[in-house]
Scaffold this motif. Structure first.
Motif, PDB file in Angstrom:
ATOM      1  N   LYS A  67      -1.162   6.740   9.428  1.00  0.00           N
ATOM      2  CA  LYS A  67      -1.056   5.335   9.010  1.00  0.00           C
ATOM      3  C   LYS A  67      -2.360   4.846   8.378  1.00  0.00           C
ATOM      4  N   LYS A  68      -3.490   5.323   8.877  1.00  0.00           N
ATOM      5  CA  LYS A  68      -4.791   4.923   8.334  1.00  0.00           C
ATOM      6  C   LYS A  68      -4.935   5.375   6.886  1.00  0.00           C
ATOM      7  N   ALA A  69      -4.605   6.637   6.599  1.00  0.00           N
ATOM      8  CA  ALA A  69      -4.672   7.132   5.228  1.00  0.00           C
ATOM      9  C   ALA A  69      -3.650   6.418   4.346  1.00  0.00           C
ATOM     10  N   TYR A  70      -2.480   6.157   4.896  1.00  0.00           N
ATOM     11  CA  TYR A  70      -1.419   5.454   4.184  1.00  0.00           C
ATOM     12  C   TYR A  70      -1.868   4.051   3.794  1.00  0.00           C
ATOM     13  N   ASP A  71      -2.455   3.317   4.733  1.00  0.00           N
ATOM     14  CA  ASP A  71      -2.898   1.938   4.477  1.00  0.00           C
ATOM     15  C   ASP A  71      -3.982   1.894   3.406  1.00  0.00           C
ATOM     16  N   TYR A  72      -4.899   2.867   3.448  1.00  0.00           N
ATOM     17  CA  TYR A  72      -5.994   2.865   2.484  1.00  0.00           C
ATOM     18  C   TYR A  72      -5.453   2.983   1.065  1.00  0.00           C
ATOM     19  N   ILE A  80      -3.029  13.926   3.949  1.00  0.00           N
ATOM     20  CA  ILE A  80      -2.077  12.815   3.754  1.00  0.00           C
ATOM     21  C   ILE A  80      -2.370  12.107   2.436  1.00  0.00           C
ATOM     22  N   GLU A  81      -3.633  11.868   2.148  1.00  0.00           N
ATOM     23  CA  GLU A  81      -4.003  11.200   0.896  1.00  0.00           C
ATOM     24  C   GLU A  81      -3.600  12.044  -0.316  1.00  0.00           C
ATOM     25  N   ASN A  82      -3.816  13.362  -0.227  1.00  0.00           N
ATOM     26  CA  ASN A  82      -3.420  14.232  -1.340  1.00  0.00           C
ATOM     27  C   ASN A  82      -1.931  14.139  -1.619  1.00  0.00           C
ATOM     28  N   LEU A  83      -1.112  14.148  -0.562  1.00  0.00           N
ATOM     29  CA  LEU A  83       0.339  14.080  -0.740  1.00  0.00           C
ATOM     30  C   LEU A  83       0.760  12.740  -1.333  1.00  0.00           C
ATOM     31  N   SER A 101      -3.297  -0.185  -0.223  1.00  0.00           N
ATOM     32  CA  SER A 101      -4.072  -1.356  -0.647  1.00  0.00           C
ATOM     33  C   SER A 101      -4.721  -1.166  -2.010  1.00  0.00           C
ATOM     34  N   ARG A 102      -4.802   0.064  -2.473  1.00  0.00           N
ATOM     35  CA  ARG A 102      -5.468   0.352  -3.736  1.00  0.00           C
ATOM     36  C   ARG A 102      -4.518   0.874  -4.806  1.00  0.00           C
ATOM     37  N   SER A 103      -3.242   0.737  -4.579  1.00  0.00           N
ATOM     38  CA  SER A 103      -2.243   1.230  -5.531  1.00  0.00           C
ATOM     39  C   SER A 103      -1.566   0.087  -6.263  1.00  0.00           C
ATOM     40  N   SER A 104      -0.865   0.433  -7.324  1.00  0.00           N
ATOM     41  CA  SER A 104      -0.158  -0.549  -8.136  1.00  0.00           C
ATOM     42  C   SER A 104       0.912  -1.267  -7.323  1.00  0.00           C
ATOM     43  N   LYS A 105       1.111  -2.530  -7.655  1.00  0.00           N
ATOM     44  CA  LYS A 105       2.136  -3.318  -6.977  1.00  0.00           C
ATOM     45  C   LYS A 105       3.540  -2.872  -7.366  1.00  0.00           C
ATOM     46  N   GLN A 106       3.637  -2.055  -8.405  1.00  0.00           N
ATOM     47  CA  GLN A 106       4.946  -1.555  -8.818  1.00  0.00           C
ATOM     48  C   GLN A 106       5.427  -0.394  -7.939  1.00  0.00           C
ATOM     49  N   ILE A 107       4.568   0.048  -7.031  1.00  0.00           N
ATOM     50  CA  ILE A 107       4.940   1.115  -6.101  1.00  0.00           C
ATOM     51  C   ILE A 107       5.235   0.514  -4.738  1.00  0.00           C
TER      52      ILE A 107
END
Length: 382
Positions: free
Chosen positions: A245-250, A283-286, A253-259
């Motif tokens: 969840k930590k990697a997911y949240d990071y 997790i970040e790589n995936l 928050s830094r990705s496009s709003k279209q995703i």
């Protein structure tokens, strides 16, 4: 000339020399086989002629036949009449020969291997000498197969030797680059920490300083990740759900709003022996691969569940998908479908999960134009 070019040339030379040597041995073996076979046929013809000559001389003795037989005692033979009835046999197992079925099987083998030699007696009576290859000739027949097997093993050893050298060289290069990257990042990081301290004294908004601190902390995490490549990382009992969840949240928050992002787990706590920094990297790589596959628009979902022994982490996207023929190739170093990229992300992820954490990572399913799902399997911590 690079190491890989040298090893490739040496491999080709070794294979070429091996094929030439084996071809020469096979040719010589074939020549010897033909020579021995012709020699055995000549002996059988002499044997038949001896019987025929003795039979023509009614008062003669079988001394000639006996002498000839002494020269062919290693060649199994059966003598039959015109009707195919067995009259006599030589050089067969004396005990087994008491069984008529054994003699019939031997006769059948002889008919398959060689043409019979005809003996004509006075009164136009005929007999036939059937024979098969001697045991020595039979062993020689299988010699080329044994030689091919030895060649195969020899080439396999050469292949494994060069492959292991190549992998060792790649690992050495990979480790050196990773540690050098960590070292290079460390220098500006120290400077940035000093500048953050100065900014705090200049009455700069805490919001901005906090974001800078987060990014510096992120750079420090990346440096630590690279520094661990090539060495055995320390594993501790950690909650796989919270780390995922930590990697997911990071990245969310830094990705496009279209995703669109979605995260779910069957349990809040699922412990495994993990290295926090390296596992977060996977997790970040995936997730990054999923975002690239969707070209900045679509949905990414992570679902975590477990059974009695394992934790299952499923990362899915609605991207362009992966052909089934590439399910294993995408984990090889250097393989990439992107115009820009080194093809190291998934290879590194596989190494972290399977070599360091003793788990599994693979393509669970993928459909062209619909998306892909990667699954990670980890053993539960006791």
């Amino acid at each position: 000339m690079s190491f890989f070019q040298n090893t490739l040339i040496l491999k080709r030379i070794a294979i070429f020399i091996s094929i030439v040597i084996v071809s020469m041995i096979l040719w010589n073996t074939y020549s010897f086989f033909k020579l021995f076979k012709s020699d055995e046929k000549s002996k059988m013809e002499i044997y038949a002629q001896a019987i025929e000559e003795v039979s023509k001389n009614s008062g003669g003795e079988l001394n000639i036949e006996t002498l000839v037989f002494e020269k062919i005692k290693n060649i199994p033979l059966i003598l039959t009449d015109e009707n195919g009835s067995i009259l006599d046999y030589q050089n067969l197992d004396s005990i087994k020969a008491l069984d008529t079925k054994y003699l019939e099987r031997q006769l059948k083998t002889m008919k398959e291997q060689n043409e019979p030699i005809e003996i004509v007696f006075l009164g136009n009576q005929k007999q036939y000498v059937y024979y098969r290859n001697s045991d020595l000739l039979g062993k020689l027949t299988y010699y080329p197969l044994a030689l091919i097997l030895i060649l195969t093993l020899f080439l396999a050893v050469i292949y494994m030797m060069f492959t292991s050298n190549k992998v060792a060289e790649q690992n050495k290069l990979w480790t050196g680059m990773a540690k050098e990257t960590a070292h290079q990042i460390g220098t500006p990081l120290s400077s940035l920490l000093g500048w953050i301290a100065i900014l705090k004294t200049e009455n700069i908004s805490d919001k901005y300083v906090g974001e800078i601190e987060n990014d510096v902390h992120r750079l420090n995490t990346i440096a630590n990740r690279f520094s661990k490549i090539g060495s055995l990382p320390e594993l501790k009992k950690k909650n796989a759900v919270s780390l995922t969840k930590k990697a997911y949240d990071y990245l969310q928050s830094r990705s496009s709003k279209q995703i669109q992002f979605s995260f779910s787990s069957s349990e809040e706590t699922l412990n495994a022996q993990l290295n926090e920094e390296l596992f977060g990297w996977v997790i970040e790589n995936l997730i990054k691969n999923a975002i690239d596959a969707m070209q900045g628009k679509g949905s990414v979902s992570i679902h975590i569940e477990s059974d009695a022994k394992r934790i299952k982490i499923l990362v899915s996207d609605t991207g362009k998908g992966i052909p089934k023929s590439q399910f294993k190739q995408i984990f090889k170093p250097g393989f990439t479908t992107k115009k820009r990229g080194w093809g190291l992300g998934l290879s590194l992820s596989k190494r972290i999960i399977e070599d360091y954490h003793k788990g599994k990572i693979f393509v669970k399913k993928s459909e062209i134009g619909k998306g892909t799902s990667f699954q990670i399997l980890l053993d539960k911590a006791v």
